[in-house]
Design a protein around this motif. Sequence first.
Motif, PDB file in Angstrom:
ATOM      1  N   LEU A 286       0.837  -1.210   0.000  1.00 10.77           N
ATOM      2  CA  LEU A 286       0.000   0.000   0.000  1.00 10.77           C
ATOM      3  C   LEU A 286       0.868   1.256   0.000  1.00 10.77           C
ATOM      4  N   ASP A 287       1.936   1.228   0.795  1.00  6.22           N
ATOM      5  CA  ASP A 287       2.838   2.386   0.814  1.00  6.22           C
ATOM      6  C   ASP A 287       3.417   2.640  -0.578  1.00  6.22           C
ATOM      7  N   ALA A 288       3.824   1.550  -1.228  1.00  6.43           N
ATOM      8  CA  ALA A 288       4.462   1.705  -2.540  1.00  6.43           C
ATOM      9  C   ALA A 288       3.464   2.170  -3.604  1.00  6.43           C
ATOM     10  N   LEU A 289       2.200   1.804  -3.429  1.00  6.22           N
ATOM     11  CA  LEU A 289       1.189   2.146  -4.439  1.00  6.22           C
ATOM     12  C   LEU A 289       0.476   3.461  -4.151  1.00  6.22           C
ATOM     13  N   ARG A 290       0.843   4.080  -3.038  1.00  7.36           N
ATOM     14  CA  ARG A 290       0.097   5.235  -2.520  1.00  7.36           C
ATOM     15  C   ARG A 290      -0.165   6.309  -3.583  1.00  7.36           C
ATOM     16  N   SER A 291       0.868   6.608  -4.370  1.00  7.27           N
ATOM     17  CA  SER A 291       0.706   7.724  -5.306  1.00  7.27           C
ATOM     18  C   SER A 291       0.362   7.234  -6.717  1.00  7.27           C
ATOM     19  N   HIS A 292      -0.193   6.027  -6.822  1.00 12.87           N
ATOM     20  CA  HIS A 292      -0.533   5.502  -8.150  1.00 12.87           C
ATOM     21  C   HIS A 292      -2.004   5.143  -8.266  1.00 12.87           C
ATOM     22  N   ALA A 293      -2.830   5.808  -7.469  1.00 14.02           N
ATOM     23  CA  ALA A 293      -4.259   5.485  -7.494  1.00 14.02           C
ATOM     24  C   ALA A 293      -4.907   5.888  -8.811  1.00 14.02           C
ATOM     25  N   ASP A 294      -4.186   6.646  -9.641  1.00 16.38           N
ATOM     26  CA  ASP A 294      -4.762   7.016 -10.937  1.00 16.38           C
ATOM     27  C   ASP A 294      -4.687   5.856 -11.941  1.00 16.38           C
ATOM     28  N   GLN A 295      -3.913   4.828 -11.639  1.00 20.85           N
ATOM     29  CA  GLN A 295      -3.846   3.648 -12.512  1.00 20.85           C
ATOM     30  C   GLN A 295      -5.055   2.753 -12.216  1.00 20.85           C
ATOM     31  N   ALA A 296      -5.696   2.271 -13.271  1.00 27.04           N
ATOM     32  CA  ALA A 296      -6.959   1.535 -13.082  1.00 27.04           C
ATOM     33  C   ALA A 296      -6.803   0.311 -12.181  1.00 27.04           C
ATOM     34  N   ASP A 297      -5.716  -0.467 -12.401  1.00 33.41           N
ATOM     35  CA  ASP A 297      -5.571  -1.691 -11.601  1.00 33.41           C
ATOM     36  C   ASP A 297      -5.305  -1.356 -10.127  1.00 33.41           C
ATOM     37  N   VAL A 298      -4.525  -0.292  -9.899  1.00 33.01           N
ATOM     38  CA  VAL A 298      -4.223   0.114  -8.516  1.00 33.01           C
ATOM     39  C   VAL A 298      -5.486   0.644  -7.849  1.00 33.01           C
ATOM     40  N   ARG A 299      -6.207   1.476  -8.590  1.00 31.89           N
ATOM     41  CA  ARG A 299      -7.424   2.069  -8.023  1.00 31.89           C
ATOM     42  C   ARG A 299      -8.387   0.964  -7.580  1.00 31.89           C
ATOM     43  N   GLN A 300      -8.579  -0.053  -8.452  1.00 31.97           N
ATOM     44  CA  GLN A 300      -9.517  -1.120  -8.120  1.00 31.97           C
ATOM     45  C   GLN A 300      -9.014  -1.919  -6.901  1.00 31.97           C
ATOM     46  N   ALA A 301      -7.706  -2.179  -6.859  1.00 31.20           N
ATOM     47  CA  ALA A 301      -7.161  -2.937  -5.718  1.00 31.20           C
ATOM     48  C   ALA A 301      -7.319  -2.135  -4.421  1.00 31.20           C
ATOM     49  N   LEU A 302      -7.136  -0.805  -4.523  1.00 34.58           N
ATOM     50  CA  LEU A 302      -7.300   0.037  -3.326  1.00 34.58           C
ATOM     51  C   LEU A 302      -8.763   0.046  -2.876  1.00 34.58           C
ATOM     52  N   LEU A 303      -9.670   0.119  -3.850  1.00 38.60           N
ATOM     53  CA  LEU A 303     -11.102   0.090  -3.497  1.00 38.60           C
ATOM     54  C   LEU A 303     -11.441  -1.228  -2.792  1.00 38.60           C
ATOM     55  N   ASP A 304     -10.908  -2.325  -3.322  1.00 34.63           N
ATOM     56  CA  ASP A 304     -11.181  -3.630  -2.706  1.00 34.63           C
ATOM     57  C   ASP A 304     -10.569  -3.709  -1.303  1.00 34.63           C
ATOM     58  N   ALA A 305      -9.346  -3.150  -1.162  1.00 39.36           N
ATOM     59  CA  ALA A 305      -8.696  -3.183   0.153  1.00 39.36           C
ATOM     60  C   ALA A 305      -9.499  -2.365   1.160  1.00 39.36           C
ATOM     61  N   LEU A 306      -9.990  -1.201   0.722  1.00 38.06           N
ATOM     62  CA  LEU A 306     -10.785  -0.358   1.625  1.00 38.06           C
ATOM     63  C   LEU A 306     -12.038  -1.101   2.076  1.00 38.06           C
ATOM     64  N   ARG A 307     -12.613  -1.872   1.170  1.00 42.70           N
ATOM     65  CA  ARG A 307     -13.859  -2.549   1.508  1.00 42.70           C
ATOM     66  C   ARG A 307     -13.620  -3.866   2.252  1.00 42.70           C
ATOM     67  N   LEU A 308     -12.561  -4.584   1.895  1.00 40.52           N
ATOM     68  CA  LEU A 308     -12.476  -5.980   2.326  1.00 40.52           C
ATOM     69  C   LEU A 308     -11.298  -6.333   3.219  1.00 40.52           C
ATOM     70  N   ASP A 309     -10.224  -5.534   3.208  1.00 42.37           N
ATOM     71  CA  ASP A 309      -9.052  -5.969   3.975  1.00 42.37           C
ATOM     72  C   ASP A 309      -9.420  -6.084   5.454  1.00 42.37           C
ATOM     73  N   GLU A 310      -8.992  -7.177   6.079  1.00 38.61           N
ATOM     74  CA  GLU A 310      -9.368  -7.375   7.486  1.00 38.61           C
ATOM     75  C   GLU A 310      -8.522  -6.547   8.443  1.00 38.61           C
ATOM     76  N   ASN A 311      -7.438  -5.958   7.917  1.00 37.65           N
ATOM     77  CA  ASN A 311      -6.543  -5.184   8.767  1.00 37.65           C
ATOM     78  C   ASN A 311      -6.924  -3.697   8.702  1.00 37.65           C
ATOM     79  N   ALA A 312      -7.211  -3.109   9.871  1.00 39.13           N
ATOM     80  CA  ALA A 312      -7.687  -1.718   9.896  1.00 39.13           C
ATOM     81  C   ALA A 312      -6.636  -0.750   9.364  1.00 39.13           C
TER      82      ALA A 312
END
Lengths: 210, 321
Positions: free
Chosen positions: B210-236
Amino acid sequence: MQPPDEATLISQAQAGDRAAFETLVRMHDRSVLRLALRFLRTEDEARDIYQECFLKAYRSLGQFRGEASFRTWLLRIVTTLCLDHLRRRAGRPDAESLQQEAREKGAALLDPADEHPDRDPERVLQRREIRRRIATALAGLGARERVVFELRHYEGMRLRPIAELLGTTEDTVKNSLFRAHQHMRSALGDLGGVAPGLMRSPGDPAPVEV
Amino acid sequence: MSCEHARRSILLMLYGEIDGRERLKTETHLAGCGACRDALAGERRLFAMLQTGPAAEPTDDLIDICRDRLARALDAEAPPPPAPWTARCMEVWRQARLSPAYGVAMLAVGFLAGTLTLRASASGPVPTAAATEGSGTAPTIARTGAGPDNLPVNSVRSLEPSAQDGEVLVGYDTLQRGSLEGTADDPAIRALLVTTLRDSLNSGLRLEALDALRSHADQADVRQALLDALRLDENASARLKALDALAARAPEDSQVRGAIVDAMQKDTNPGVRVRAIDTLARGRDPRLLPVMERLSRDDPDAYVRMRSGDFLDAMYASNRQ
């Protein structure tokens, strides 16, 4: 294949199916461990309470009749164990050093907010100091007040379920919450503009200077 | 209503524990009593400070340790009856899923079996190996395929007793270890990071990704993975980082905004809910008023109620101006 629902798992566990019991453990053990950590603050003690809680549940499975949910049943067991543990800890000759250790470890537990990449180091230090002070104030509460306050304030549990968990009335829980708040106000009065004088109700004890 | 009664009601009001009638009586008293209004303000400050209180979220490592200890204690608690070899084998495999120690042991067995097989084999893929336990003799490894020399076994995939008595079919995966260096601007690195974020069971690795991808949310694959992490990751902490990485996109990306609104209402961690409120509050979007009203009234966490209340105060104040 659909995983079995909780009622099925409970029946299977009651019939001696250990895998079903372990599935139930995995469904609820994070809540149990979080409560133990919250009350006791040290990982060592929380680990022991976790183990005691689930062994007790395993031995008592036959007595579970489903009047409350399985989660509530487990939380009742862990809360009772923690209450007993806190009372025993307070009665020990080395209580002060144990509490000090718990305060320090409690203040050091993970806080996601401190992990924020943009967090100013000075603010992180300030937060840690406030956390240490809050941990000290919490450690000064009586066992029951402490449990009620932590369940309501930090776990967000409503007063009625807390009363059910502790086997008491909602009014008793309210009184414990008031007493806990008075203590916290007094103990933290010098931090962040909480003015204990303003907060005092007629009949409240005078604020304690920390 | 006396001031003493009002002070008790104020506290219950902040916890959302009084009914509408009592709330109305308290608010009426507050409207005419400056001292109790000061008390309310002081209580709000105390609530804000208590938000900094000790966190108690158990780490994944601690959970694993507790589960492992409990599994061993349960063994001692009720020893299982003697079982045939195949059943014992399945039991070991079952425990491997529960216990890191057994997992490591099974991995070692798989690694050894794979290495022995591969050393004895010609080059080519090795999908499976069959191990036979003879009576009183050392196990022999029967090759059912060929693989390249020194290819390490990554994990034991399956363990099944076969029809022939005493035999077991061990399925394992092999993986060529490699490394790649670069920034997340490199699509290959980014793909690995996204895979880590999506699939790794190790929360520490997911946080690093997540730290490494922080500034790449404009990329479609990263954005989708971040959305999924926000919704589903079990770690707060991971959900919090995903939210922060997405925050800058909220003003122009309705799907991101929707995910943050969901987190604000449904995330189990109050710290994440507060961060979601603070992120959305910057937009001062009046469509958020009903949700914020509900949170300020009903959220179980006092600080969430306070922060959503602050948003409402700011919105209403700006409307008055």
